[in-house]
Design a protein around this motif. Structure first.
Motif, PDB file in Angstrom:
ATOM      1  N   THR A   9      10.718 101.702  17.929  1.00  0.00           N
ATOM      2  CA  THR A   9       9.571 102.331  17.311  1.00  0.00           C
ATOM      3  C   THR A   9       9.937 103.603  16.569  1.00  0.00           C
ATOM      4  O   THR A   9       9.322 103.947  15.574  1.00  0.00           O
ATOM      5  CB  THR A   9       8.497 102.664  18.367  1.00  0.00           C
ATOM      6  N   GLU A  10      10.953 104.318  17.027  1.00  0.00           N
ATOM      7  CA  GLU A  10      11.313 105.581  16.398  1.00  0.00           C
ATOM      8  C   GLU A  10      11.972 105.384  15.042  1.00  0.00           C
ATOM      9  O   GLU A  10      12.117 106.321  14.273  1.00  0.00           O
ATOM     10  CB  GLU A  10      12.253 106.367  17.314  1.00  0.00           C
ATOM     11  N   ASP A  11      12.379 104.130  14.738  1.00  0.00           N
ATOM     12  CA  ASP A  11      13.035 103.879  13.462  1.00  0.00           C
ATOM     13  C   ASP A  11      12.036 103.799  12.317  1.00  0.00           C
ATOM     14  O   ASP A  11      12.427 103.682  11.162  1.00  0.00           O
ATOM     15  CB  ASP A  11      13.836 102.568  13.522  1.00  0.00           C
ATOM     16  N   ALA A  12      10.755 103.796  12.630  1.00  0.00           N
ATOM     17  CA  ALA A  12       9.740 103.549  11.614  1.00  0.00           C
ATOM     18  C   ALA A  12       9.181 104.818  11.001  1.00  0.00           C
ATOM     19  O   ALA A  12       8.136 104.789  10.370  1.00  0.00           O
ATOM     20  CB  ALA A  12       8.603 102.729  12.225  1.00  0.00           C
ATOM     21  N   GLY A  42     -12.648  98.938  16.577  1.00  0.00           N
ATOM     22  CA  GLY A  42     -12.659  98.525  17.972  1.00  0.00           C
ATOM     23  C   GLY A  42     -11.335  97.967  18.459  1.00  0.00           C
ATOM     24  O   GLY A  42     -11.315  97.073  19.318  1.00  0.00           O
ATOM     25  N   ILE A  43     -10.228  98.506  17.942  1.00  0.00           N
ATOM     26  CA  ILE A  43      -8.911  97.991  18.303  1.00  0.00           C
ATOM     27  C   ILE A  43      -8.166  99.058  19.104  1.00  0.00           C
ATOM     28  O   ILE A  43      -8.071 100.219  18.685  1.00  0.00           O
ATOM     29  CB  ILE A  43      -8.095  97.630  17.037  1.00  0.00           C
ATOM     30  N   ARG A  44      -7.609  98.672  20.235  1.00  0.00           N
ATOM     31  CA  ARG A  44      -6.813  99.597  21.044  1.00  0.00           C
ATOM     32  C   ARG A  44      -5.463  99.848  20.369  1.00  0.00           C
ATOM     33  O   ARG A  44      -4.982  99.034  19.569  1.00  0.00           O
ATOM     34  CB  ARG A  44      -6.592  99.032  22.446  1.00  0.00           C
ATOM     35  N   ALA A  45      -4.847 100.980  20.707  1.00  0.00           N
ATOM     36  CA  ALA A  45      -3.588 101.367  20.072  1.00  0.00           C
ATOM     37  C   ALA A  45      -2.500 100.319  20.289  1.00  0.00           C
ATOM     38  O   ALA A  45      -1.745  99.992  19.365  1.00  0.00           O
ATOM     39  CB  ALA A  45      -3.122 102.731  20.580  1.00  0.00           C
ATOM     40  N   ALA A  46      -2.410  99.793  21.493  1.00  0.00           N
ATOM     41  CA  ALA A  46      -1.371  98.803  21.791  1.00  0.00           C
ATOM     42  C   ALA A  46      -1.573  97.539  20.968  1.00  0.00           C
ATOM     43  O   ALA A  46      -0.615  96.978  20.402  1.00  0.00           O
ATOM     44  CB  ALA A  46      -1.375  98.471  23.284  1.00  0.00           C
ATOM     45  N   GLU A  47      -2.821  97.084  20.900  1.00  0.00           N
ATOM     46  CA  GLU A  47      -3.115  95.883  20.110  1.00  0.00           C
ATOM     47  C   GLU A  47      -2.853  96.124  18.628  1.00  0.00           C
ATOM     48  O   GLU A  47      -2.325  95.265  17.921  1.00  0.00           O
ATOM     49  CB  GLU A  47      -4.572  95.466  20.320  1.00  0.00           C
ATOM     50  N   PHE A  48      -3.232  97.307  18.174  1.00  0.00           N
ATOM     51  CA  PHE A  48      -3.011  97.645  16.759  1.00  0.00           C
ATOM     52  C   PHE A  48      -1.521  97.632  16.442  1.00  0.00           C
ATOM     53  O   PHE A  48      -1.095  97.114  15.401  1.00  0.00           O
ATOM     54  CB  PHE A  48      -3.610  99.014  16.459  1.00  0.00           C
ATOM     55  N   GLY A  49      -0.720  98.214  17.344  1.00  0.00           N
ATOM     56  CA  GLY A  49       0.724  98.202  17.133  1.00  0.00           C
ATOM     57  C   GLY A  49       1.257  96.789  17.019  1.00  0.00           C
ATOM     58  O   GLY A  49       2.114  96.493  16.172  1.00  0.00           O
ATOM     59  N   THR A  50       0.757  95.894  17.881  1.00  0.00           N
ATOM     60  CA  THR A  50       1.188  94.500  17.829  1.00  0.00           C
ATOM     61  C   THR A  50       0.827  93.873  16.485  1.00  0.00           C
ATOM     62  O   THR A  50       1.618  93.143  15.885  1.00  0.00           O
ATOM     63  CB  THR A  50       0.530  93.696  18.970  1.00  0.00           C
ATOM     64  N   ARG A  51      -0.361  94.166  15.989  1.00  0.00           N
ATOM     65  CA  ARG A  51      -0.821  93.574  14.730  1.00  0.00           C
ATOM     66  C   ARG A  51       0.023  94.019  13.533  1.00  0.00           C
ATOM     67  O   ARG A  51       0.252  93.246  12.607  1.00  0.00           O
ATOM     68  CB  ARG A  51      -2.282  93.944  14.475  1.00  0.00           C
ATOM     69  N   ILE A  52       0.466  95.260  13.553  1.00  0.00           N
ATOM     70  CA  ILE A  52       1.212  95.749  12.388  1.00  0.00           C
ATOM     71  C   ILE A  52       2.722  95.743  12.591  1.00  0.00           C
ATOM     72  O   ILE A  52       3.484  96.127  11.701  1.00  0.00           O
ATOM     73  CB  ILE A  52       0.747  97.166  11.984  1.00  0.00           C
ATOM     74  N   GLY A  53       3.158  95.300  13.801  1.00  0.00           N
ATOM     75  CA  GLY A  53       4.593  95.136  14.013  1.00  0.00           C
ATOM     76  C   GLY A  53       5.313  96.362  14.508  1.00  0.00           C
ATOM     77  O   GLY A  53       6.527  96.483  14.337  1.00  0.00           O
ATOM     78  N   TYR A  54       4.576  97.310  15.132  1.00  0.00           N
ATOM     79  CA  TYR A  54       5.196  98.506  15.681  1.00  0.00           C
ATOM     80  C   TYR A  54       4.731  98.717  17.118  1.00  0.00           C
ATOM     81  O   TYR A  54       3.756  98.122  17.569  1.00  0.00           O
ATOM     82  CB  TYR A  54       4.854  99.736  14.837  1.00  0.00           C
ATOM     83  N   GLY A  55       5.419  99.582  17.840  1.00  0.00           N
ATOM     84  CA  GLY A  55       5.069  99.844  19.226  1.00  0.00           C
ATOM     85  C   GLY A  55       3.892 100.794  19.357  1.00  0.00           C
ATOM     86  O   GLY A  55       3.574 101.564  18.451  1.00  0.00           O
TER      87      GLY A  55
END
Length: 286
Positions: A9-12, A42-55
């Motif tokens: 995640t830090e590479d982004a 209405g999207i949680r941070a973890a789910e959002f990260g999954t959707r956009i390809g980041y942690g």
């Protein structure tokens, strides 16, 4: 779309310098807007990260104004949140603080200058460097850059090369010590491609490129590098390692001293045509 592991995640993006007040303010505002868009959807941070390809960790750092996201992060966020380009448009604000403060100030001055003159005695001037030469140069720094620091500095240096695309074009003058053209930074092939770029740039109508031979007995540049920028309103700024404690100077009297030294250096160096011939000879030897 692949999902970065927690280690990736830090590479982004890049860390925000806490002493960069402008950067902190811009990134904080950007982060608040991104969080508002996500929460409204209405999207949680973890789910959002999954959707956009980041942690999730990166998502929270970006929304907290503690991490500068790469442009593609905003593109993916815009798509995932169906923002219709409104989030992607934030890239313009992010560009203001993407690079270190010191480099932003330098790039702004270069972008405003109508005339730039430089004498360089240690390595090839940043505006002239190829990406692989600059990368090799940054890689030699001690203490070493962290990977994200190296990438951020490299991106900033490459962005400054847009000066060659300006219209009207500024007048650019470069004097390089011969040794800077022989030092094999990064290896033979990197040096060769760097010399090819120098040859191409030296042939631009608004560029004067000169080589300072090593075997001169009289040399006005022994005090170190010199940089001179002049602006449309007649003002200027200059800096030299060997004058005024290396600090930037603005007063006409001080600028005249640097201009005098630079003028003598140019007179002592090879002519632009002789310098092009010299580079061609080096390419033949490389």
């Amino acid at each position: 779309m692949s999902v970065d592991s927690s280690e990736g995640t830090e590479d982004a993006g890049w860390d925000v310098d806490p002493e960069d007040e402008q950067g902190v303010a811009v990134l904080s505002a950007l982060g608040r807007q991104l969080r508002a868009w996500r929460e409204e959807a209405g999207i949680r941070a973890a789910e959002f990260g999954t959707r956009i390809g980041y942690g999730e960790d990166l998502v929270r750092k970006v929304e907290g104004g503690k991490r500068i996201p790469r442009p593609e992060y905003l593109d993916r966020a815009d798509e995932a949140l169906r923002a219709g380009g409104k989030i992607a448009a934030m890239k313009a604000d992010m560009e203001q603080v993407r690079y270190p403060k010191k480099i932003r100030v330098l790039a702004k001055r270069e972008a405003q200058a109508v005339e730039i003159g430089t004498y360089n005695n240690h390595n090839i001037h940043g505006l002239l460097q190829t990406e692989e030469y600059a990368s090799a140069l940054f890689g030699m720094r001690r203490p070493a850059y962290q990977r994200d620091e190296l990438e951020r500095s490299l991106a900033a240096r490459m962005a400054r090369r847009s000066i060659f695309d300006r219209s009207p074009a500024p007048t650019l003058s470069f004097v390089q010590e011969e040794v800077t053209l022989r030092r094999r930074i990064g290896g033979t092939m990197i040096l060769r491609r760097q010399l090819e770029r120098l040859l191409g740039v030296s042939q631009l109508q608004n560029v004067e490129f000169q080589v300072m031979p090593t075997d001169l007995e009289d040399h006005a540049g022994m005090g170190g590098l010199i940089e001179l920028l002049k602006f449309e309103d007649g003002s200027g700024i200059g800096r030299s390692e060997g004058a005024f404690h290396g600090r930037p100077v603005f007063e006409p009297r001080q600028l005249r001293i640097l201009e005098l030294r630079y003028g003598i250096i140019r007179a002592q160096a090879l002519t632009p045509q002789e310098s092009q011939d010299f580079i061609e000879e080096l390419l033949g030897e490389t």
